[in-house]
Design a protein around this motif. Structure first.
Motif, PDB file in Angstrom:
ATOM      1  N   TYR A   5       0.960  -1.433  -0.061  1.00  0.00           N
ATOM      2  CA  TYR A   5       0.464   0.265   0.756  1.00  0.00           C
ATOM      3  C   TYR A   5       0.621   1.704   0.015  1.00  0.00           C
ATOM      4  CZ  TYR A   5      -3.736  -2.463   1.266  1.00  0.00           C
ATOM      5  OH  TYR A   5      -5.652  -3.552   1.157  1.00  0.00           O
ATOM      6  N   GLY A   6       0.998   2.328  -0.834  1.00  0.00           N
ATOM      7  CA  GLY A   6       1.253   3.615  -0.550  1.00  0.00           C
ATOM      8  C   GLY A   6       0.638   4.255   0.434  1.00  0.00           C
ATOM      9  N   HIS A   7       1.073   4.791   1.663  1.00  0.00           N
ATOM     10  CA  HIS A   7       0.544   5.848   2.259  1.00  0.00           C
ATOM     11  C   HIS A   7       1.086   7.164   1.994  1.00  0.00           C
ATOM     12  CE1 HIS A   7       2.406   7.167   6.319  1.00  0.00           C
ATOM     13  NE2 HIS A   7       0.915   6.536   6.433  1.00  0.00           N
ATOM     14  N   ARG A   8       0.089   7.464   2.625  1.00  0.00           N
ATOM     15  CA  ARG A   8      -0.976   8.948   1.862  1.00  0.00           C
ATOM     16  C   ARG A   8      -0.657   9.123   0.437  1.00  0.00           C
ATOM     17  NH1 ARG A   8       1.798  12.364   7.040  1.00  0.00           N
ATOM     18  NH2 ARG A   8       1.039  10.101   8.211  1.00  0.00           N
ATOM     19  N   GLY A   9      -1.081   8.582  -0.103  1.00  0.00           N
ATOM     20  CA  GLY A   9       0.039   8.268  -1.561  1.00  0.00           C
ATOM     21  C   GLY A   9       1.198   7.704  -1.919  1.00  0.00           C
ATOM     22  N   ALA A  10       2.272   8.634  -2.154  1.00  0.00           N
ATOM     23  CA  ALA A  10       3.399   8.138  -1.944  1.00  0.00           C
ATOM     24  C   ALA A  10       3.976   8.734  -1.206  1.00  0.00           C
ATOM     25  CB  ALA A  10       4.297   7.720  -3.284  1.00  0.00           C
ATOM     26  N   ARG A  11       3.888   9.283  -0.508  1.00  0.00           N
ATOM     27  CA  ARG A  11       4.343  10.356   1.192  1.00  0.00           C
ATOM     28  C   ARG A  11       6.183  10.896  -0.013  1.00  0.00           C
ATOM     29  NH1 ARG A  11       4.866  10.509   7.419  1.00  0.00           N
ATOM     30  NH2 ARG A  11       4.880  13.018   7.490  1.00  0.00           N
ATOM     31  N   GLY A  12       7.188   9.218   0.395  1.00  0.00           N
ATOM     32  CA  GLY A  12       8.095  10.170   0.491  1.00  0.00           C
ATOM     33  C   GLY A  12       8.891  10.135  -0.967  1.00  0.00           C
ATOM     34  N   GLU A  27       1.677   4.305 -11.681  1.00  0.00           N
ATOM     35  CA  GLU A  27       2.015   4.101 -12.212  1.00  0.00           C
ATOM     36  C   GLU A  27       4.091   3.568 -12.163  1.00  0.00           C
ATOM     37  OE1 GLU A  27       4.127   8.084 -12.932  1.00  0.00           O
ATOM     38  OE2 GLU A  27       2.061   9.281 -13.649  1.00  0.00           O
ATOM     39  N   LEU A  28       4.005   3.394 -10.631  1.00  0.00           N
ATOM     40  CA  LEU A  28       5.041   2.272 -10.422  1.00  0.00           C
ATOM     41  C   LEU A  28       3.984   0.590 -10.447  1.00  0.00           C
ATOM     42  CD1 LEU A  28       6.192   4.170  -7.803  1.00  0.00           C
ATOM     43  CD2 LEU A  28       7.069   2.843  -9.209  1.00  0.00           C
ATOM     44  N   GLY A  29       3.190   0.453 -10.383  1.00  0.00           N
ATOM     45  CA  GLY A  29       2.424  -0.796 -10.190  1.00  0.00           C
ATOM     46  C   GLY A  29       1.679  -1.452  -9.387  1.00  0.00           C
ATOM     47  N   VAL A  30       2.167  -0.089  -7.934  1.00  0.00           N
ATOM     48  CA  VAL A  30       1.238  -0.079  -6.790  1.00  0.00           C
ATOM     49  C   VAL A  30      -0.366  -0.100  -6.621  1.00  0.00           C
ATOM     50  CG1 VAL A  30       1.662   0.510  -4.514  1.00  0.00           C
ATOM     51  CG2 VAL A  30       3.199  -0.311  -5.326  1.00  0.00           C
ATOM     52  N   ARG A  31      -1.270  -0.806  -6.717  1.00  0.00           N
ATOM     53  CA  ARG A  31      -2.182  -0.604  -6.524  1.00  0.00           C
ATOM     54  C   ARG A  31      -2.991  -0.213  -5.569  1.00  0.00           C
ATOM     55  NH1 ARG A  31      -2.706   0.072 -11.806  1.00  0.00           N
ATOM     56  NH2 ARG A  31      -5.476  -0.432 -12.087  1.00  0.00           N
ATOM     57  N   ARG A  32      -2.705   0.013  -4.654  1.00  0.00           N
ATOM     58  CA  ARG A  32      -3.376  -0.084  -3.484  1.00  0.00           C
ATOM     59  C   ARG A  32      -2.981   1.054  -3.044  1.00  0.00           C
ATOM     60  NH1 ARG A  32      -5.588  -5.299  -0.763  1.00  0.00           N
ATOM     61  NH2 ARG A  32      -6.227  -6.219  -2.684  1.00  0.00           N
ATOM     62  N   CYS A  33      -4.146   2.031  -2.245  1.00  0.00           N
ATOM     63  CA  CYS A  33      -3.679   2.909  -0.686  1.00  0.00           C
ATOM     64  C   CYS A  33      -3.998   3.080   0.219  1.00  0.00           C
ATOM     65  CB  CYS A  33      -3.702   4.005  -2.166  1.00  0.00           C
ATOM     66  SG  CYS A  33      -5.744   4.891  -2.904  1.00  0.00           S
ATOM     67  N   GLU A  34      -3.547   3.934   0.459  1.00  0.00           N
ATOM     68  CA  GLU A  34      -4.031   4.457   2.362  1.00  0.00           C
ATOM     69  C   GLU A  34      -4.028   6.010   2.267  1.00  0.00           C
ATOM     70  OE1 GLU A  34      -3.310   5.561   6.563  1.00  0.00           O
ATOM     71  OE2 GLU A  34      -2.351   6.133   4.809  1.00  0.00           O
ATOM     72  N   LEU A  35      -5.220   6.614   2.617  1.00  0.00           N
ATOM     73  CA  LEU A  35      -4.742   7.907   2.353  1.00  0.00           C
ATOM     74  C   LEU A  35      -5.639   8.139   3.798  1.00  0.00           C
ATOM     75  CD1 LEU A  35      -8.234   8.868   2.188  1.00  0.00           C
ATOM     76  CD2 LEU A  35      -7.244   7.941  -0.275  1.00  0.00           C
ATOM     77  N   ASP A  36      -5.473   9.729   4.417  1.00  0.00           N
ATOM     78  CA  ASP A  36      -6.642  10.191   5.181  1.00  0.00           C
ATOM     79  C   ASP A  36      -7.713  11.347   4.803  1.00  0.00           C
ATOM     80  OD1 ASP A  36      -4.555   9.591   7.348  1.00  0.00           O
ATOM     81  OD2 ASP A  36      -3.097  10.340   5.777  1.00  0.00           O
ATOM     82  N   LEU A  37      -8.607  11.603   5.636  1.00  0.00           N
ATOM     83  CA  LEU A  37      -9.742  11.988   5.393  1.00  0.00           C
ATOM     84  C   LEU A  37      -9.929  12.631   6.377  1.00  0.00           C
ATOM     85  CD1 LEU A  37     -12.571   9.263   3.970  1.00  0.00           C
ATOM     86  CD2 LEU A  37     -10.658  10.792   2.344  1.00  0.00           C
ATOM     87  N   PRO A 100      -8.166   3.712 -10.466  1.00  0.00           N
ATOM     88  CA  PRO A 100      -8.692   2.370 -10.143  1.00  0.00           C
ATOM     89  C   PRO A 100      -7.533   1.735  -9.459  1.00  0.00           C
ATOM     90  CG  PRO A 100      -7.507   3.205 -12.130  1.00  0.00           C
ATOM     91  CD  PRO A 100      -7.008   5.121 -11.754  1.00  0.00           C
ATOM     92  N   PHE A 101      -7.654   2.744  -8.212  1.00  0.00           N
ATOM     93  CA  PHE A 101      -7.590   1.535  -7.315  1.00  0.00           C
ATOM     94  C   PHE A 101      -8.090   0.138  -6.506  1.00  0.00           C
ATOM     95  CE2 PHE A 101      -4.418   5.191  -5.534  1.00  0.00           C
ATOM     96  CZ  PHE A 101      -3.483   4.458  -5.720  1.00  0.00           C
ATOM     97  N   GLU A 102      -6.891  -1.217  -6.584  1.00  0.00           N
ATOM     98  CA  GLU A 102      -7.862  -2.322  -6.059  1.00  0.00           C
ATOM     99  C   GLU A 102      -8.224  -2.405  -4.975  1.00  0.00           C
ATOM    100  OE1 GLU A 102      -4.847  -5.050  -6.439  1.00  0.00           O
ATOM    101  OE2 GLU A 102      -4.985  -5.066  -8.794  1.00  0.00           O
ATOM    102  N   HIS A 103      -7.674  -1.542  -3.438  1.00  0.00           N
ATOM    103  CA  HIS A 103      -8.207  -1.125  -2.469  1.00  0.00           C
ATOM    104  C   HIS A 103      -7.791  -0.090  -1.866  1.00  0.00           C
ATOM    105  CE1 HIS A 103      -8.913  -2.423   1.293  1.00  0.00           C
ATOM    106  NE2 HIS A 103     -10.378  -2.585   1.652  1.00  0.00           N
ATOM    107  N   TRP A 104      -8.597   0.240  -0.915  1.00  0.00           N
ATOM    108  CA  TRP A 104      -8.544   1.209  -0.079  1.00  0.00           C
ATOM    109  C   TRP A 104      -8.810   2.042   0.931  1.00  0.00           C
ATOM    110  CZ3 TRP A 104      -8.156   6.019  -3.903  1.00  0.00           C
ATOM    111  CH2 TRP A 104      -8.928   6.300  -4.871  1.00  0.00           C
ATOM    112  N   GLN A 105      -7.541   2.012   1.598  1.00  0.00           N
ATOM    113  CA  GLN A 105      -7.439   2.063   3.144  1.00  0.00           C
ATOM    114  C   GLN A 105      -7.780   3.623   3.237  1.00  0.00           C
ATOM    115  OE1 GLN A 105      -5.162   0.306   5.862  1.00  0.00           O
ATOM    116  NE2 GLN A 105      -4.226  -1.415   4.474  1.00  0.00           N
ATOM    117  N   LEU A 106      -8.707   4.024   4.217  1.00  0.00           N
ATOM    118  CA  LEU A 106      -9.084   4.969   3.866  1.00  0.00           C
ATOM    119  C   LEU A 106      -9.433   5.504   5.329  1.00  0.00           C
ATOM    120  CD1 LEU A 106     -12.702   5.121   1.655  1.00  0.00           C
ATOM    121  CD2 LEU A 106     -10.112   5.879   1.099  1.00  0.00           C
ATOM    122  N   GLU A 107      -8.524   6.124   6.467  1.00  0.00           N
ATOM    123  CA  GLU A 107      -8.407   6.269   7.711  1.00  0.00           C
ATOM    124  C   GLU A 107      -9.169   7.364   8.371  1.00  0.00           C
ATOM    125  OE1 GLU A 107      -5.135   6.873  11.752  1.00  0.00           O
ATOM    126  OE2 GLU A 107      -3.758   6.358  10.215  1.00  0.00           O
TER     127      GLU A 107
END
Length: 238
Positions: A5-12, A27-37, A100-107
């Protein structure tokens, strides 16, 4: 296989919680992400970590006191890696439309009882509109938010964000009938990991930015890793 999962997208590697970072993940082929709401003053879900604007935009004020039209006009490049283009605060709607992510963690961060209920109901409405119910887990460390999820939106998958061991994270996750445990890497022992998985939890370990730690946690059997550096994770884990 350990998922990334990309943390806050790709924070670094890009401004955190911006479209640029989420697009870089894809673009990197990482199909899952975590973000904050957080909710804007007029009830729109916006993607930003802090309750205030200062750290990422240099502006004063609270997110909850600003209209969405004002928030999306702000450039959120401050405090992160150098980036050549303005990167506005996105809305969750905008990301659902474009990524079009495969999965989202919405914090969802800590909130009052009323605010927690408003936020989770807004998430549920947007998830239903986009048909993403099977592709999202709403996570939080807040008892108010987890309680609101359990009470008001029981059809949404829930996840506990656990940073400290002073309360047994597995007991808390069970209390709120969670599906996912977002576990700080310092708490991820092989024993706790196995026990969590036997409890039926997907264990997502954060924030993992070192290649040797990535390999070690993958060897432990972590279900997924949340990282600021998805390109490093791709090179390390394949």
């Amino acid at each position: 296989m350990t998922l990334i999962y990309g943390h806050r997208g790709a924070r670094g590697e890009a401004p955190e919680n911006t479209l640029a970072g989420f697009e870089l993940c894809l673009e990197l082929g990482v199909r899952r992400c975590e973000l904050d709401l957080h909710l804007s003053r007029d009830g729109e879900l916006v993607v930003i970590h802090d309750p205030t604007l200062k750290r990422t935009t240099g502006r004063g004020g609270k997110v909850s006191e600003k209209a969405v039209a004002d928030l999306v006009a702000l450039d959120a490049r401050q405090g992160g890696p150098v980036w050549p283009r303005p990167s506005p605060i996105p809305t969750l709607r905008g990301l659902f439309e474009k990524c079009p992510f495969e999965h989202w963690q919405l914090e969802v961060k800590s909130a009052s009882r009323v605010r927690a209920a408003q936020t989770v109901k807004a998430i549920a409405q947007l998830v239903e509109e986009f048909g993403l119910q099977e592709k999202i887990t709403v996570t939080s460390a807040s008892r108010e938010v987890l309680g609101a999820l359990q009470r008001d939106t029981p059809h949404l998958a829930r996840g506990l964000v656990a940073e400290y061991a002073w309360l047994d994270p597995l007991k808390v996750a069970a209390h709120y009938d969670c599906h996912l445990l977002a576990l700080n890497w310092t708490l991820c022992t092989p024993e706790r990991l196995l026990k969590a998985q036997r409890q039926g939890l997907h264990v997502s370990v954060w924030t993992v930015n070192d290649a040797s730690l990535m390999r070690r946690l993958a060897d432990f059997g972590a279900d997924s890793l949340i990282t600021d550096f998805p390109s490093l994770a791709r090179r390390t884990l394949g």
